[in-house]
Design an enzyme around this catalytic site. Structure first.
Site, PDB file in Angstrom:
ATOM      1  N   ARG A  26       0.818  -1.221   0.000  1.00 24.61           N
ATOM      2  CA  ARG A  26       0.000   0.000   0.000  1.00 24.61           C
ATOM      3  C   ARG A  26       0.849   1.268   0.000  1.00 24.61           C
ATOM      4  O   ARG A  26       0.425   2.289   0.545  1.00 24.61           O
ATOM      5  CB  ARG A  26      -0.972   0.031   1.193  1.00 24.61           C
ATOM      6  CG  ARG A  26      -2.049  -1.025   1.138  1.00 24.61           C
ATOM      7  CD  ARG A  26      -3.159  -0.581   0.200  1.00 24.61           C
ATOM      8  NE  ARG A  26      -4.154  -1.626   0.032  1.00 24.61           N
ATOM      9  CZ  ARG A  26      -5.269  -1.702   0.746  1.00 24.61           C
ATOM     10  NH1 ARG A  26      -5.564  -0.787   1.619  1.00 24.61           N
ATOM     11  NH2 ARG A  26      -6.118  -2.685   0.538  1.00 24.61           N
ATOM     12  N   ARG A  30      -3.445   6.475  -0.059  1.00 27.09           N
ATOM     13  CA  ARG A  30      -3.902   7.691   0.620  1.00 27.09           C
ATOM     14  C   ARG A  30      -2.888   8.343   1.541  1.00 27.09           C
ATOM     15  O   ARG A  30      -3.092   9.478   1.958  1.00 27.09           O
ATOM     16  CB  ARG A  30      -5.192   7.387   1.392  1.00 27.09           C
ATOM     17  CG  ARG A  30      -6.386   7.277   0.464  1.00 27.09           C
ATOM     18  CD  ARG A  30      -7.609   6.770   1.189  1.00 27.09           C
ATOM     19  NE  ARG A  30      -7.378   5.404   1.623  1.00 27.09           N
ATOM     20  CZ  ARG A  30      -8.253   4.681   2.295  1.00 27.09           C
ATOM     21  NH1 ARG A  30      -9.404   5.198   2.635  1.00 27.09           N
ATOM     22  NH2 ARG A  30      -7.970   3.448   2.632  1.00 27.09           N
ATOM     23  N   ARG A  39      -6.649  11.608  -7.322  1.00 23.39           N
ATOM     24  CA  ARG A  39      -7.882  10.826  -7.251  1.00 23.39           C
ATOM     25  C   ARG A  39      -9.144  11.681  -7.141  1.00 23.39           C
ATOM     26  O   ARG A  39     -10.253  11.130  -7.233  1.00 23.39           O
ATOM     27  CB  ARG A  39      -7.785   9.863  -6.061  1.00 23.39           C
ATOM     28  CG  ARG A  39      -7.032   8.552  -6.341  1.00 23.39           C
ATOM     29  CD  ARG A  39      -7.883   7.579  -7.168  1.00 23.39           C
ATOM     30  NE  ARG A  39      -9.264   7.616  -6.717  1.00 23.39           N
ATOM     31  CZ  ARG A  39      -9.708   6.995  -5.643  1.00 23.39           C
ATOM     32  NH1 ARG A  39      -8.909   6.219  -4.965  1.00 23.39           N
ATOM     33  NH2 ARG A  39     -10.956   7.120  -5.265  1.00 23.39           N
ATOM     34  N   ASP A  75      -6.478  -3.274  -7.610  1.00 22.42           N
ATOM     35  CA  ASP A  75      -7.097  -3.821  -6.403  1.00 22.42           C
ATOM     36  C   ASP A  75      -7.416  -5.287  -6.655  1.00 22.42           C
ATOM     37  O   ASP A  75      -7.576  -5.702  -7.812  1.00 22.42           O
ATOM     38  CB  ASP A  75      -8.369  -3.056  -6.025  1.00 22.42           C
ATOM     39  CG  ASP A  75      -8.807  -3.411  -4.608  1.00 22.42           C
ATOM     40  OD1 ASP A  75      -8.250  -2.838  -3.658  1.00 22.42           O
ATOM     41  OD2 ASP A  75      -9.663  -4.304  -4.454  1.00 22.42           O
ATOM     42  N   TYR A 150     -14.841 -12.001   0.500  1.00 23.53           N
ATOM     43  CA  TYR A 150     -15.650 -10.834   0.121  1.00 23.53           C
ATOM     44  C   TYR A 150     -16.914 -11.250  -0.627  1.00 23.53           C
ATOM     45  O   TYR A 150     -17.998 -10.707  -0.419  1.00 23.53           O
ATOM     46  CB  TYR A 150     -14.834  -9.860  -0.744  1.00 23.53           C
ATOM     47  CG  TYR A 150     -13.814  -9.077   0.051  1.00 23.53           C
ATOM     48  CD1 TYR A 150     -14.223  -8.065   0.912  1.00 23.53           C
ATOM     49  CD2 TYR A 150     -12.459  -9.346  -0.051  1.00 23.53           C
ATOM     50  CE1 TYR A 150     -13.297  -7.346   1.656  1.00 23.53           C
ATOM     51  CE2 TYR A 150     -11.520  -8.631   0.681  1.00 23.53           C
ATOM     52  CZ  TYR A 150     -11.949  -7.630   1.539  1.00 23.53           C
ATOM     53  OH  TYR A 150     -11.037  -6.928   2.273  1.00 23.53           O
TER      54      TYR A 150
HETATM   55  O1  CP3 Z   1       0.246   0.311  -3.082  1.00 23.26           O
HETATM   56  C1  CP3 Z   1      -0.233  -0.844  -3.190  1.00 23.26           C
HETATM   57  O2  CP3 Z   1      -0.081  -1.716  -2.336  1.00 23.26           O
HETATM   58  C2  CP3 Z   1      -0.926  -1.216  -4.492  1.00 23.26           C
HETATM   59  C3  CP3 Z   1      -2.311  -1.085  -4.511  1.00 23.26           C
HETATM   60  C4  CP3 Z   1      -3.255  -2.002  -3.758  1.00 23.26           C
HETATM   61  C5  CP3 Z   1      -4.557  -1.566  -3.455  1.00 23.26           C
HETATM   62  N1  CP3 Z   1      -5.260  -2.623  -2.973  1.00 23.26           N
HETATM   63  C6  CP3 Z   1      -5.037  -0.205  -3.677  1.00 23.26           C
HETATM   64  C7  CP3 Z   1      -6.176   0.277  -2.887  1.00 23.26           C
HETATM   65  C8  CP3 Z   1      -3.157  -3.341  -3.378  1.00 23.26           C
HETATM   66  C9  CP3 Z   1      -1.969  -4.276  -3.445  1.00 23.26           C
HETATM   67  C10 CP3 Z   1      -4.452  -3.712  -2.876  1.00 23.26           C
HETATM   68  C11 CP3 Z   1      -4.784  -5.076  -2.453  1.00 23.26           C
HETATM   69  C12 CP3 Z   1      -5.951  -5.281  -1.607  1.00 23.26           C
HETATM   70  N2  CP3 Z   1      -7.198  -4.757  -1.729  1.00 23.26           N
HETATM   71  C13 CP3 Z   1      -5.985  -6.205  -0.546  1.00 23.26           C
HETATM   72  C14 CP3 Z   1      -4.839  -7.060  -0.117  1.00 23.26           C
HETATM   73  C15 CP3 Z   1      -3.834  -6.252   0.626  1.00 23.26           C
HETATM   74  C16 CP3 Z   1      -4.172  -6.001   2.080  1.00 23.26           C
HETATM   75  O3  CP3 Z   1      -4.249  -4.823   2.426  1.00 23.26           O
HETATM   76  O4  CP3 Z   1      -4.320  -6.969   2.800  1.00 23.26           O
HETATM   77  C17 CP3 Z   1      -7.267  -6.179   0.006  1.00 23.26           C
HETATM   78  C18 CP3 Z   1      -7.758  -6.978   1.197  1.00 23.26           C
HETATM   79  C19 CP3 Z   1      -8.033  -5.258  -0.757  1.00 23.26           C
HETATM   80  C20 CP3 Z   1      -9.457  -4.897  -0.582  1.00 23.26           C
HETATM   81  C21 CP3 Z   1      -9.565  -3.453  -0.319  1.00 23.26           C
HETATM   82  N3  CP3 Z   1      -9.550  -2.497  -1.307  1.00 23.26           N
HETATM   83  C22 CP3 Z   1      -9.609  -2.783   0.930  1.00 23.26           C
HETATM   84  C23 CP3 Z   1      -9.638  -3.461   2.280  1.00 23.26           C
HETATM   85  C24 CP3 Z   1      -9.608  -1.405   0.673  1.00 23.26           C
HETATM   86  C25 CP3 Z   1      -9.556  -0.271   1.658  1.00 23.26           C
HETATM   87  C26 CP3 Z   1     -10.873   0.409   1.880  1.00 23.26           C
HETATM   88  C27 CP3 Z   1     -10.696   1.733   2.589  1.00 23.26           C
HETATM   89  O5  CP3 Z   1     -11.104   2.738   2.025  1.00 23.26           O
HETATM   90  O6  CP3 Z   1     -10.107   1.753   3.675  1.00 23.26           O
HETATM   91  C28 CP3 Z   1      -9.588  -1.249  -0.720  1.00 23.26           C
HETATM   92  C29 CP3 Z   1      -9.529   0.027  -1.452  1.00 23.26           C
HETATM   93  C30 CP3 Z   1      -8.175   0.410  -1.886  1.00 23.26           C
HETATM   94  N4  CP3 Z   1      -7.333  -0.405  -2.586  1.00 23.26           N
HETATM   95  C31 CP3 Z   1      -7.566   1.669  -1.728  1.00 23.26           C
HETATM   96  C32 CP3 Z   1      -6.310   1.607  -2.363  1.00 23.26           C
HETATM   97  C33 CP3 Z   1      -5.316   2.698  -2.533  1.00 23.26           C
HETATM   98  C34 CP3 Z   1      -8.188   2.875  -1.032  1.00 23.26           C
HETATM   99  C35 CP3 Z   1      -9.253   3.444  -1.885  1.00 23.26           C
HETATM  100  C36 CP3 Z   1      -9.087   4.907  -2.191  1.00 23.26           C
HETATM  101  O7  CP3 Z   1      -7.950   5.422  -2.247  1.00 23.26           O
HETATM  102  O8  CP3 Z   1     -10.114   5.546  -2.453  1.00 23.26           O
END
Ligand code: CP3
Length: 340
Positions: A26, A30, A39, A75, A150
């Site tokens: 990550r 953000r 974004r 994602d 999910y």
């Molecule tokens: O920088 C990185 O690591 C690359 C991008 C990345 C994202 N999601 C971007 C993202 C990666 C590798 C993921 C994988 C992901 N997504 C996982 C496995 C990694 C982990 O954290 O265990 C999981 C479980 C998800 C599902 C998911 N998508 C979640 C739990 C969330 C967060 C929701 C929130 O708002 O707190 C997302 C959304 C997400 N994926 C964001 C990002 C940057 C945030 C959304 C935003 O910026 O609006």
């Protein structure tokens, strides 16, 4: 330097490296003001379908922190959306599914993924590998269990009770569901590898909710179906949270590198994994706000403990929390780079 001689690929393949390579799960996201600025007005899933945005967001943390690898901005639900599954990413919540998967007829919604379903992934990976030069690009996918959690729950869950109920009450449906998700995850990784990704990470973030026995019976064969066919392509990293009891099993799924969260010290993780292990991790993300003295000491401890393994890729034990001060991450990179 070439990508194959980069610290990340050296460490991932158990070759000697002058210091651990460092990147952060990550790292794109953000915690970076330049990410939040880009974004504005674009939904997460729309951003994940726009090659220019994917490319720029992926590069941002490489430029700012000088990390040793980029992780592709996307994602885990993107391949599901690409085949028409009704799922959205809700800010502050995570993936939310329109119609959860509960019965055999629901499986029809999970058709195989083809490269033609995700042209924006191929395009962005190709552009990124050109722009990154020798810096490796890590592709990724969600593992069958974490995707299933999910789809079955309908969204994030603390105890994964519906998922576990389905797995035990209807094992035929469970295995059919995970087989389809394994196929999709493998294809998603393959598209990224074919387009030039230098390594891949399979995120089984929530596998740690399972007992070892349940993991071995209900999950491992399907994670193996993702990773084993990719042997001999690029290094495969396999990660989950709270997986101290599962580390060796996760390695046996076909992982070249096993991601470890902060609960198990890396020397103990190496012992649990056995000979030849390469580990990734495992600074506790909750320490990032504790001040430079605490963070520096913790970084040095992680590097020291990582020496017990045949290779170590420095990372956090889970993703960067959104409220992290990015300067703390830059400082960690500088500290790791100063340790020979
Ligand atoms: O920088 C990185 O690591 C690359 C991008 C990345 C994202 N999601 C971007 C993202 C990666 C590798 C993921 C994988 C992901 N997504 C996982 C496995 C990694 C982990 O954290 O265990 C999981 C479980 C998800 C599902 C998911 N998508 C979640 C739990 C969330 C967060 C929701 C929130 O708002 O707190 C997302 C959304 C997400 N994926 C964001 C990002 C940057 C945030 C959304 C935003 O910026 O609006």
């Amino acid at each position: 330097m070439t990508t194959s001689e980069s610290l990340l690929l050296r460490a991932a393949t158990g070759r000697p490296a002058s210091r651990p390579p460092v990147w952060f799960m990550r790292q794109a996201g953000r915690s970076l003001p330049e990410y939040r600025a880009l974004r504005v007005g674009t939904s997460m899933l729309a951003a994940c379908r726009t090659p220019d945005l994917i490319t720029e967001i992926t590069l941002q943390p490489v430029r700012r922190h000088g990390v040793d690898a980029a992780i592709f901005f996307s994602d885990i639900v993107v391949p599901l959306v690409a085949i028409g599954v009704g799922v959205d990413i809700v800010a502050g919540v995570g993936p939310v599914v329109d119609k959860p998967i509960r019965e055999a007829a629901d499986l029809d919604r999970l058709r195989p993924l083809d490269a033609a379903d995700v042209p924006y992934i191929t395009e962005a990976v190709q552009t990124l590998t050109r722009e990154l030069g020798p810096t490796p690009l890590i592709g990724f996918a969600g593992a069958p269990f974490t995707l299933a959690s999910y789809l079955v729950e309908g969204g994030p869950s603390k105890d994964h009770a519906l998922t576990k109920s389905l797995m035990h009450s209807n094992p035929d449906l469970w295995h059919a569901l995970l087989a389809r998700l394994a196929d999709i995850a493998r294809q998603f990784l393959r598209v990224q590898i074919d387009a030039g990704a230098s390594a891949v990470q399979l995120f089984d973030s929530w596998a740690g909710t399972l007992s070892l026995a349940d993991y071995e019976e209900f999950v491992l064969p399907h994670s193996r179906a993702v990773l084993e066919p990719l042997a001999g392509t690029v290094p495969r990293i396999h990660f989950g949270v709270n997986t101290g009891e599962l580390l060796a099993a996760m390695r046996s799924a076909g992982a070249d590198v096993v991601g470890v969260d902060w609960r198990v010290p890396l020397d103990e993780a190496a012992r649990r994994l056995g000979p030849g292990a390469v580990v990734q991790g495992n600074l506790d993300p909750a320490l990032l706000g504790a001040g430079p003295a605490v963070v520096d000491a913790a970084v040095r401890r992680v590097v020291e403990q990582g020496r017990a393994a045949d290779g170590h890729i420095f990372n956090l034990g889970h993703g960067v929390p959104p409220d992290t001060d990015p300067d703390v991450l830059t400082r960690i990179v500088d500290t790791v780079k100063s340790l020979k």
